[in-house]
Design a protein around this motif. Structure first.
Motif, PDB file in Angstrom:
ATOM      1  N   ARG A 275       8.484  15.546   1.818  1.00 55.74           N
ATOM      2  CA  ARG A 275       7.550  15.570   0.934  1.00 55.74           C
ATOM      3  C   ARG A 275       6.073  15.916   1.677  1.00 55.74           C
ATOM      4  O   ARG A 275       4.796  14.839   2.332  1.00 55.74           O
ATOM      5  CB  ARG A 275       7.032  14.291   0.362  1.00 55.74           C
ATOM      6  CG  ARG A 275       8.116  13.653  -0.984  1.00 55.74           C
ATOM      7  CD  ARG A 275       8.147  12.130  -1.270  1.00 55.74           C
ATOM      8  NE  ARG A 275       9.106  11.792  -2.393  1.00 55.74           N
ATOM      9  CZ  ARG A 275      10.166  12.145  -2.563  1.00 55.74           C
ATOM     10  NH1 ARG A 275      10.931  12.552  -1.418  1.00 55.74           N
ATOM     11  NH2 ARG A 275      10.728  11.674  -3.508  1.00 55.74           N
ATOM     12  N   VAL A 277       1.886  17.087   2.097  1.00 58.07           N
ATOM     13  CA  VAL A 277       0.499  17.029   1.270  1.00 58.07           C
ATOM     14  C   VAL A 277      -0.272  17.610   2.644  1.00 58.07           C
ATOM     15  O   VAL A 277      -0.675  17.073   3.660  1.00 58.07           O
ATOM     16  CB  VAL A 277      -0.134  14.958   1.106  1.00 58.07           C
ATOM     17  CG1 VAL A 277      -0.137  14.680   2.386  1.00 58.07           C
ATOM     18  CG2 VAL A 277      -0.796  15.419   0.154  1.00 58.07           C
ATOM     19  N   ALA A 329       5.622   8.425   0.267  1.00 53.60           N
ATOM     20  CA  ALA A 329       4.953   9.818  -0.414  1.00 53.60           C
ATOM     21  C   ALA A 329       3.352   9.200  -0.447  1.00 53.60           C
ATOM     22  O   ALA A 329       2.710   8.310  -0.338  1.00 53.60           O
ATOM     23  CB  ALA A 329       4.428  10.269  -1.600  1.00 53.60           C
ATOM     24  N   LEU A 330       2.170  10.252   0.813  1.00 58.49           N
ATOM     25  CA  LEU A 330       0.835   9.997   1.505  1.00 58.49           C
ATOM     26  C   LEU A 330      -0.179  10.218   0.179  1.00 58.49           C
ATOM     27  O   LEU A 330       0.187  12.032   0.154  1.00 58.49           O
ATOM     28  CB  LEU A 330       1.030  10.323   2.306  1.00 58.49           C
ATOM     29  CG  LEU A 330      -0.242  10.328   3.152  1.00 58.49           C
ATOM     30  CD1 LEU A 330      -0.290   8.431   3.765  1.00 58.49           C
ATOM     31  CD2 LEU A 330      -0.686  11.052   4.928  1.00 58.49           C
ATOM     32  N   PHE A 331      -0.699   9.274   0.521  1.00 60.12           N
ATOM     33  CA  PHE A 331      -2.551   9.985  -1.124  1.00 60.12           C
ATOM     34  C   PHE A 331      -2.860  10.745   0.333  1.00 60.12           C
ATOM     35  O   PHE A 331      -2.571  11.068   1.230  1.00 60.12           O
ATOM     36  CB  PHE A 331      -3.115   9.039  -1.333  1.00 60.12           C
ATOM     37  CG  PHE A 331      -2.706   8.041  -1.828  1.00 60.12           C
ATOM     38  CD1 PHE A 331      -2.962   8.144  -3.321  1.00 60.12           C
ATOM     39  CD2 PHE A 331      -1.229   7.005  -1.852  1.00 60.12           C
ATOM     40  CE1 PHE A 331      -2.634   6.646  -4.219  1.00 60.12           C
ATOM     41  CE2 PHE A 331      -1.116   6.085  -3.233  1.00 60.12           C
ATOM     42  CZ  PHE A 331      -1.763   6.269  -3.984  1.00 60.12           C
ATOM     43  N   MET A 341      -0.116   5.040   0.620  1.00 55.64           N
ATOM     44  CA  MET A 341       1.201   5.395   0.513  1.00 55.64           C
ATOM     45  C   MET A 341       1.955   4.948  -1.118  1.00 55.64           C
ATOM     46  O   MET A 341       2.236   3.712  -0.664  1.00 55.64           O
ATOM     47  CB  MET A 341       2.412   5.156   1.852  1.00 55.64           C
ATOM     48  CG  MET A 341       3.001   5.850   1.839  1.00 55.64           C
ATOM     49  SD  MET A 341       3.311   7.249   3.135  1.00 55.64           S
ATOM     50  CE  MET A 341       2.793   6.683   4.333  1.00 55.64           C
ATOM     51  N   ASN A 381       8.946   8.245  -6.820  1.00 59.35           N
ATOM     52  CA  ASN A 381       7.514   9.032  -6.564  1.00 59.35           C
ATOM     53  C   ASN A 381       8.205  10.816  -6.945  1.00 59.35           C
ATOM     54  O   ASN A 381       9.486  10.528  -6.209  1.00 59.35           O
ATOM     55  CB  ASN A 381       6.435   9.085  -5.938  1.00 59.35           C
ATOM     56  CG  ASN A 381       7.307   9.093  -4.311  1.00 59.35           C
ATOM     57  OD1 ASN A 381       7.173   9.687  -3.795  1.00 59.35           O
ATOM     58  ND2 ASN A 381       7.671   8.224  -3.503  1.00 59.35           N
ATOM     59  N   SER A 384       3.457  13.544  -3.081  1.00 59.78           N
ATOM     60  CA  SER A 384       2.079  12.910  -3.189  1.00 59.78           C
ATOM     61  C   SER A 384       1.431  12.865  -4.186  1.00 59.78           C
ATOM     62  O   SER A 384       1.344  13.714  -5.415  1.00 59.78           O
ATOM     63  CB  SER A 384       1.471  13.331  -1.817  1.00 59.78           C
ATOM     64  OG  SER A 384       2.196  13.548  -1.535  1.00 59.78           O
ATOM     65  N   GLY A 448       7.370  17.879  -4.637  1.00 56.32           N
ATOM     66  CA  GLY A 448       5.175  17.786  -4.324  1.00 56.32           C
ATOM     67  C   GLY A 448       5.359  18.686  -5.627  1.00 56.32           C
ATOM     68  O   GLY A 448       5.567  19.705  -5.438  1.00 56.32           O
TER      69      GLY A 448
END
Length: 485
Positions: A275, A277, A329-331, A341, A381, A384, A448
Motif C-alpha cells: 500500500r 502513499v 496503511a500509513l496516513f 496508521m 482498509n 492509505s 490504494g
C-alpha cells in the motif's frame, strides 16, 4: 442514493512472458555432482554448449553474463580453494546450470495501489503522471512487487507507457548492522545441538549482515538430517537478526522492468499487498512509503518500503505489539506530531495506531467494526487514508456472504481520525458478472486510490487474478458518506 461508479474498459492481465533469472538451488550434494560433470566435459564441447545457451537466452536479459557469474559464486565454495581457481574457463557454464527462469506474473497481477509520479514533466493541463504498483504472483504462489508508469488524462482515463523488455531484481545490499556480542547472548538462550553454536559464531564478522548469517547457518546445519528440525532452527535464529535490506536499480531501466522479489527468509513466500502513499514531511519534503505483508509460508509480518525515486528502495520490518497481522496503511502525513496508521490487528475490525517512531507500533485503538450485511465477516482498509476538505477518506473492503469482497468508504475527522464521521450504507464497488471469476472468486480489492480533478480514481483487483480501474465523483461520494451517518 447509489454513487455512480464508472468502470473503465482497461483490464491489466498477468503476462507469463515476464521472467527473471533465479538461482537454481539443487542442494549441496547434487550441486557438487553437477559441477564435477561440467568439469569433466571436453573444453570444446563446453564451449559449444555455452555458446548455444547465449544464443537462446542472452536476448532476454541485459546482463546474462553477470547473472551466470553471480550464480557460480553461490556454489563455488562447495569446492576446495585450490580447485576454485582452476575452473575459471568453465565458471560461466557452471553458472548457467545453476540458473532458472521464473515467470513472475504466471498466476496473477492484482491488488494495485497508485501514487503521484515524482516526475510530472510532460503532463499537460488536467493530467497527472502516476505510478501503479501490483502484486505479481508466479509459480508456487510466490508474490513480488512490480510497477507501471501511467498518465491520468483530463477525463480520468489512464494510459500506460509500454512495458520494458528486460526484467531485473536490481542489486540487493545489506548493511552490517547486527552486533555479534548481542547476538551471541541471544543464542545462549536457545537449545541448540552442541556443535552448531560455535560453528555459527566463528563464521560471523562483527558486525554482520543478514546474508552472512544465512550463509553461516547453511554451513552449520549441514549435519542435521531432519528437514523440519533444520527449518525450525533456521527460522528461530533468523527471526532474531535484522532483516533490513536495500534494492538498487539502474537509473536507465524502465520502471516496468523493476521487480522487488523476496530476499529474506521472513518473506520467502511473498511480498504481498503493498500500500503505497506519498508521505509529506513537516518541512514539505516527501517520501514514498509502502506497508506490505511479508509471508514465509507459515507466518506473516508487516514490513515497510521507502523510496524517493522508485529506483532505490529501503526495506525493513515493523516492530511493536501492534505491528501484527495484515492490512496496515500509513496516513500521508503526521497527525498532531505523530505518525498514524490504519490496521486490522485481529483480522476482523479496523484499528488506528499512533507512534513517534515510524518503525515501532505499540498500541492500537478500535476504529470500526463490521455492522452492515456486506461486511459482517470483516472490515479492512483498501489503501492509505486520503485527505479531503471534509475529512480523511478511507476506502474500505468488506467481506460478506459467500466470502464476497466489496469496496466501501468511510470518512474520519481531520484533526482526530479516531472519530468516524460517516460510512456508506451500501457498497461502493461490487464484483459484477465479469469480475466474479478468477483465482479467488467474487472479489474486488484495492491497495490504494488517488484524487484526480473532481474524481476519485480507484485501481482494483479482479478476483485475485487481474486488475482494472474505476472512477467515482468525489463530491457526491463525500456527501453520501456524511448523509449516511
Amino acid at each position: 442514493m447509489a454513487i455512480p461508479v464508472n468502470r473503465t474498459n482497461i483490464r491489466i492481465h498477468p503476462d507469463y512472458k515476464k521472467v527473471i533469472a533465479r538461482f537454481f538451488n539443487t542442494g549441496n550434494e547434487r550441486s557438487l555432482l553437477i559441477i564435477n560433470k561440467v568439469m569433466q566435459m571436453d573444453d570444446k564441447d563446453a564451449e559449444i554448449v555455452l555458446s548455444n545457451i547465449f544464443k537462446e537466452f542472452s536476448n532476454r536479459y541485459r546482463n546474462i553474463y553477470d547473472i551466470f557469474l553471480k550464480h557460480f559464486a553461490l556454489v563455488k565454495d562447495l569446492l576446495p580453494l585450490n580447485e576454485q581457481h582452476a575452473i575459471s574457463e568453465k565458471k560461466l557454464l557452471i553458472g548457467a546450470y545453476f540458473t532458472m527462469e521464473y515467470s513472475i506474473e504466471a498466476a496473477a497481477l492484482f491488488n494495485p495501489s497508485i501514487v503521484e509520479d515524482p516526475d510530472q514533466g510532460g503532463a499537460g493541463a488536467g493530467q497527472k503522471k502516476v505510478i501503479v504498483s501490483f502484486r505479481a504472483t508466479g509459480e508456487s504462489h510466490i508474490s513480488s512487487l512490480v510497477f507501471k508508469r501511467g498518465l491520468l488524462d483530463e477525463n480520468g482515463m489512464i494510459h500506460f507507457e509500454p512495458s520494458g523488455k528486460y526484467i531485473s531484481e536490481g542489486i540487493v545490499t545489506q548493511q552490517k548492522n547486527d552486533n555479534k556480542l548481542a547476538f551471541e547472548k541471544l543464542l545462549t538462550q536457545m537449545v541448540l545441538p552442541e556443535d552448531i553454536y560455535p560453528t555459527i559464531l566463528k563464521q560471523l564478522q562483527d558486525p554482520f549482515s543478514y546474508k552472512e548469517i544465512e550463509k553461516a547457518l547453511k554451513n552449520a546445519l549441514l549435519k542435521i538430517e531432519s528437514a523440519t528440525e533444520k527449518n525450525k532452527i533456521k527460522y528461530d535464529i533468523l527471526s532474531m537478526v535484522n532483516t533490513s535490506y536495500e534494492v538498487h536499480f539502474p537509473p536507465e531501466s524502465l520502471l516496468s522492468e523493476r521487480v522487488i522479489f523476496p530476499v529474506t527468509l521472513t518473506e520467502k513466500n511473498g511480498i504481498e499487498d503493498a500500500r503505497f502513499v506519498k508521505f509529506i514531511e513537516d518541512d514539505g519534503s516527501f517520501t514514498y512509503i509502502a506497508t506490505y505483508t511479508a509471508y514465509d509460508g507459515s507466518f506473516i509480518l508487516p514490513h515497510l518500503i521507502t523510496t524517493r525515486d522508485f529506483c532505490d528502495f529501503k526495506v525493513a520490518p515493523l516492530h511493536g505489539r501492534a505491528a501484527i497481522n495484515k492490512n496496515l496503511a500509513l496516513f500521508p502525513r503526521k497527525i498532531n506530531g505523530q505518525y498514524a496508521m490504519i490496521s486490522r490487528i485481529d483480522g476482523i475490525n479496523n484499528y488506528i495506531m499512533f507512534s513517534d517512531d515510524l518503525y515501532l507500533w505499540e498500541e492500537a485503538i478500535l476504529l470500526q467494526q463490521p455492522k452492515l450485511p456486506w461486511e459482517l465477516v470483516q472490515i479492512g482498509n483498501a489503501g492509505s487514508p486520503i485527505e479531503t476538505e471534509k475529512g480523511w477518506l478511507v476506502i474500505t473492503h468488506g467481506v460478506g456472504p459467500m466470502r464476497k469482497y466489496c469496496l466501501g468508504a468511510s470518512l474520519f475527522d481531520l484533526d482526530d481520525p479516531t472519530k468516524e464521521l460517516g460510512r456508506l450504507n451500501e457498497p461502493l464497488l461490487v464484483p459484477n458478472e465479469e469480475e466474479r471469476h478468477g483465482y479467488v472468486p467474487n472479489v474486488v480489492y484495492s491497495c490504494g486510490s488517488i484524487i484526480h480533478g473532481d474524481k476519485l480514481f480507484i485501481p482494483y483487483a479482479v478476483s485475485d487474478h487481474a486488475s482494472s480501474f474505476a472512477t467515482v465523483p468525489l463530491k457526491e461520494l463525500l456527501e453520501e458518506i456524511i448523509n449516511s451517518n
